[in-house]
Design a protein around this motif. Structure first.
Motif, mmCIF file in Angstrom:
data_model
loop_
_atom_site.group_PDB
_atom_site.id
_atom_site.type_symbol
_atom_site.label_atom_id
_atom_site.label_comp_id
_atom_site.label_asym_id
_atom_site.label_seq_id
_atom_site.Cartn_x
_atom_site.Cartn_y
_atom_site.Cartn_z
ATOM 1 N N ARG A 289 -24.187 3.512 -10.873
ATOM 2 C CA ARG A 289 -23.532 2.853 -12.010
ATOM 3 C C ARG A 289 -23.730 1.341 -11.950
ATOM 4 O O ARG A 289 -23.933 0.696 -12.976
ATOM 5 N N LEU A 290 -23.693 0.772 -10.753
ATOM 6 C CA LEU A 290 -23.913 -0.664 -10.609
ATOM 7 C C LEU A 290 -25.327 -1.036 -11.026
ATOM 8 O O LEU A 290 -25.550 -2.058 -11.686
ATOM 9 N N SER A 291 -26.276 -0.195 -10.674
ATOM 10 C CA SER A 291 -27.660 -0.415 -11.103
ATOM 11 C C SER A 291 -27.779 -0.352 -12.618
ATOM 12 O O SER A 291 -28.477 -1.167 -13.237
ATOM 13 N N LEU A 292 -27.091 0.602 -13.231
ATOM 14 C CA LEU A 292 -27.142 0.750 -14.684
ATOM 15 C C LEU A 292 -26.544 -0.467 -15.383
ATOM 16 O O LEU A 292 -27.123 -1.010 -16.336
ATOM 17 N N VAL A 293 -25.390 -0.917 -14.916
ATOM 18 C CA VAL A 293 -24.730 -2.076 -15.518
ATOM 19 C C VAL A 293 -25.617 -3.315 -15.400
ATOM 20 O O VAL A 293 -25.787 -4.083 -16.357
ATOM 21 N N THR A 294 -26.199 -3.518 -14.221
ATOM 22 C CA THR A 294 -27.082 -4.669 -14.009
ATOM 23 C C THR A 294 -28.284 -4.617 -14.944
ATOM 24 O O THR A 294 -28.660 -5.620 -15.555
ATOM 25 N N GLY A 295 -28.894 -3.442 -15.054
ATOM 26 C CA GLY A 295 -30.063 -3.307 -15.917
ATOM 27 C C GLY A 295 -29.757 -3.554 -17.382
ATOM 28 O O GLY A 295 -30.567 -4.142 -18.101
ATOM 29 N N ILE A 296 -28.588 -3.126 -17.836
ATOM 30 C CA ILE A 296 -28.210 -3.310 -19.243
ATOM 31 C C ILE A 296 -27.891 -4.776 -19.547
ATOM 32 O O ILE A 296 -28.214 -5.298 -20.622
#
Length: 408
Positions: free
Chosen positions: A275-282
């Protein structure tokens, strides 16, 4: 430190090594560069090429770190790397030719790969396995203070002495880093994961294929993040000047970086690595879109500096903790050693590539191209999220990873 457990004292000592080691290597040319050029007569290309050379060495040396750590243990590897960094600092103080300057940075680059973040993360995982998630965040929090500590410290040294004696002082700081490491009890050498019962060949093949593909996505994700991050941070003062922002506005970068890591530490393990990776990417493309609006209002520039500093700070945590979900913790050092090589190599090329972009397209064009590039980062983070959907993803951060696959 006991098996599977990291004490606060151990985490603090490892974090202090990162604060010092980053300060005396990565941030050193930015502090002493002008003084070095004035005294030696070298061009900026020669003076700052040292860091590029070091990052290239880090990329080439990276695949060897996993087997080396398995043989020696993480603490021994980090102590060897820190010793090499100290030696490099002392040798730089007596460097008078461009050939010797390059040679010293070749040596320093090997030490940096053995002693900076990725080695520290591997040491934490070596001890606590997937439970190292919070410790990683704490170490990045301390390491993120390196620029805030060593930029003013280096500038103060130049007021009382020359750059050669200042680098000797930096080398002495490296000895302090060695002392911190000496207080860290040795962890256990990594061993191949032991399975309870062998899985059927068809299942093993599917798992290995999934692990291989996940590794490729991870390597691509971190390589792109490293390219953009290094390119932007290298030319950050130029971006500030183009928008008429004072140099002190650059402090917003550090505020965003440290603030984001503080929030990550405060959240504990409630936010999974996926989820942290997803938030960072967005969030990444929106940061650069704010930067594009900087010519309209300085508020947009301030938002860009603050938000990109925050996302950049979180991306370091993502790089460290995502493999805990994608692979078995006992494979951490070997996996990351191989998969991070492209990131180091692209980071080495980023300053020159961004210099060309800035010359041809200016600040707005470079920020626009960066925004487009970050869309690929967004897409990859979504792919990884879709490949590993699980409401129990958080639990995987603490216990077993989802993929036990073999080494790539």
């Amino acid at each position: 430190m006991t098996d599977g457990h990291l004490t606060g004292r151990t985490i603090f000592c490892i974090g202090m090594t990162q604060l010092i080691n980053w300060g005396i290597t990565f941030y050193m040319p930015g502090v002493f560069g002008t003084a070095i050029m004035a005294e030696t007569g070298w061009s900026p290309v020669v003076t700052f090429s040292g860091l590029t050379i070091a990052m290239l060495v880090m990329g080439l040396f990276s695949p060897l770190t996993g087997p080396l750590m398995a043989r020696t243990g993480g603490r021994t590897m980090m102590m060897a790397g820190t010793f090499v960094i100290v030696l490099g600092c002392f040798l730089m103080a007596f460097t008078h030719s461009t050939a010797s300057w390059v040679a010293v940075w070749l040596l320093t680059g090997a030490g940096m790969r053995l002693a900076l973040y990725d080695a520290a993360f591997a040491l934490l995982v070596e001890t606590a396995g997937a439970g190292a998630r919070r410790a990683v965040s704490l170490v990045t929090l301390l390491g993120g203070l390196a620029s805030a500590a060593f930029w003013p410290a280096g500038a103060a040294l130049l007021h009382i002495t020359d750059w050669r004696h200042a680098i000797i002082v930096y080398g002495c700081a490296g000895i302090v880093s060695l002392l911190f490491l000496s207080t860290v009890p040795a962890g256990h050498r990594s061993q191949p994961p032991v399975a309870g019962q062998p899985a059927p060949p068809a299942i093993r093949t599917a798992e290995d294929r999934k692990a291989f593909i996940s590794g490729l996505w991870y390597a691509t994700l971190i390589a792109l993040i490293s390219f953009v991050s290094t390119g932007v941070s290298t030319h950050f003062p130029q971006i500030l000047a183009a928008y008429g922002m004072p140099a002190v506005a650059g402090m917003l970068w550090g505020v965003g970086q440290v603030g984001a890591r503080l929030l990550d530490v405060a959240s504990g393990t409630r936010t999974s690595a996926i989820r942290l990776s997803l938030v960072t990417g967005i969030l990444l493309p929106f940061c650069f879109l704010a930067g594009l609006a900087g010519h309209v209002t300085p508020v947009a520039t301030a938002i860009f500096i603050l938000s990109y500093g925050a996302v950049n700070g979180l991306s370091t945590v993502v790089k460290a903790v995502l493999p805990l979900v994608l692979f078995h913790p006992q494979q951490y050092a070997r996996k990351t050693g191989v998969l991070l090589s492209p990131a180091f190599l692209l980071a080495a090329l980023a300053p020159s590539a961004y210099a060309i972009l800035l010359e041809r397209y200016g600040i707005p064009g470079t920020l626009l191209l960066s925004a487009i590039l970050t869309l690929f980062i967004t897409a990859i983070s979504i792919v990884i999220w879709r490949r590993h959907p699980s409401p129990a993803g958080q639990n995987r951060d603490k216990s077993e990873p989802s993929i036990p696959g073999k080494n790539i």
